[in-house]
Design a protein around this motif. Structure first.
Motif, PDB file in Angstrom:
ATOM      1  N   GLU A 247      48.026  95.208  56.592  1.00 17.92           N
ATOM      2  CA  GLU A 247      48.048  94.066  55.674  1.00 17.92           C
ATOM      3  C   GLU A 247      46.637  93.887  55.151  1.00 17.92           C
ATOM      4  OE1 GLU A 247      48.874  89.263  55.374  1.00 17.92           O
ATOM      5  OE2 GLU A 247      48.950  90.239  57.329  1.00 17.92           O
ATOM      6  N   MET A 248      46.500  93.852  53.821  1.00 19.88           N
ATOM      7  CA  MET A 248      45.193  93.694  53.201  1.00 19.88           C
ATOM      8  C   MET A 248      45.360  92.893  51.918  1.00 19.88           C
ATOM      9  SD  MET A 248      42.423  96.672  52.251  1.00 19.88           S
ATOM     10  CE  MET A 248      43.373  97.399  50.921  1.00 19.88           C
ATOM     11  N   ASP A 249      44.594  91.821  51.800  1.00 22.90           N
ATOM     12  CA  ASP A 249      44.632  90.971  50.603  1.00 22.90           C
ATOM     13  C   ASP A 249      46.040  90.479  50.287  1.00 22.90           C
ATOM     14  OD1 ASP A 249      41.883  91.347  50.285  1.00 22.90           O
ATOM     15  OD2 ASP A 249      42.171  93.115  49.024  1.00 22.90           O
ATOM     16  N   GLY A 250      46.806  90.129  51.342  1.00 21.09           N
ATOM     17  CA  GLY A 250      48.143  89.595  51.158  1.00 21.09           C
ATOM     18  C   GLY A 250      49.197  90.631  50.810  1.00 21.09           C
ATOM     19  N   LYS A 251      48.848  91.901  50.860  1.00 21.94           N
ATOM     20  CA  LYS A 251      49.797  92.971  50.579  1.00 21.94           C
ATOM     21  C   LYS A 251      49.974  93.813  51.833  1.00 21.94           C
ATOM     22  CE  LYS A 251      48.544  93.522  45.727  1.00 21.94           C
ATOM     23  NZ  LYS A 251      48.016  94.455  44.714  1.00 21.94           N
TER      24      LYS A 251
ATOM     25  N   TRP B 127      43.035 102.535  49.631  1.00 28.21           N
ATOM     26  CA  TRP B 127      41.980 101.999  48.775  1.00 28.21           C
ATOM     27  C   TRP B 127      42.031 102.557  47.360  1.00 28.21           C
ATOM     28  CZ3 TRP B 127      37.335 102.310  52.684  1.00 28.21           C
ATOM     29  CH2 TRP B 127      37.508 101.324  53.664  1.00 28.21           C
TER      30      TRP B 127
ATOM     31  N   SER C  95      44.738 103.252  45.805  1.00 29.62           N
ATOM     32  CA  SER C  95      46.021 102.852  45.219  1.00 29.62           C
ATOM     33  C   SER C  95      46.815 104.056  44.722  1.00 29.62           C
ATOM     34  CB  SER C  95      45.804 101.856  44.072  1.00 29.62           C
ATOM     35  OG  SER C  95      45.154 100.706  44.530  1.00 29.62           O
TER      36      SER C  95
END
Length: 74
Positions: A19-23, A56, A58
């Motif tokens: 989980e990173m930045d709400g994703k 990172w 994407s």
């Protein structure tokens, strides 16, 4: 395969979640050494670097999933 602590580690492919930045990110078929007693996963430096690149940078996912989210209420 064993290490100094007499832990038994086996080579497996696992599903890595982050989980990173709400994703949430899910990476399937990740090579890992897994402690058969605790389930703890250990990744090689090359694997950890590749996981970072995938998330990172994407990279294009192979598929998307929808998952429900629940609130834990006491």
């Amino acid at each position: 395969m064993t290490n100094d602590s007499n832990e038994i580690l086996v080579e497996q492919e696992v599903t890595y979640t982050l989980e990173m930045d709400g994703k949430f990110f899910i990476v399937e078929n990740v090579p890992a050494r897994v402690n058969i007693e605790t389930g703890e996963q250990f990744f090689s430096p090359d694997t950890a670097e590749r996981l970072q690149q995938i998330i990172w940078n994407s990279e294009e996912p192979v598929r998307m999933i929808e998952t429900p989210v629940y609130k834990f209420a006491a």
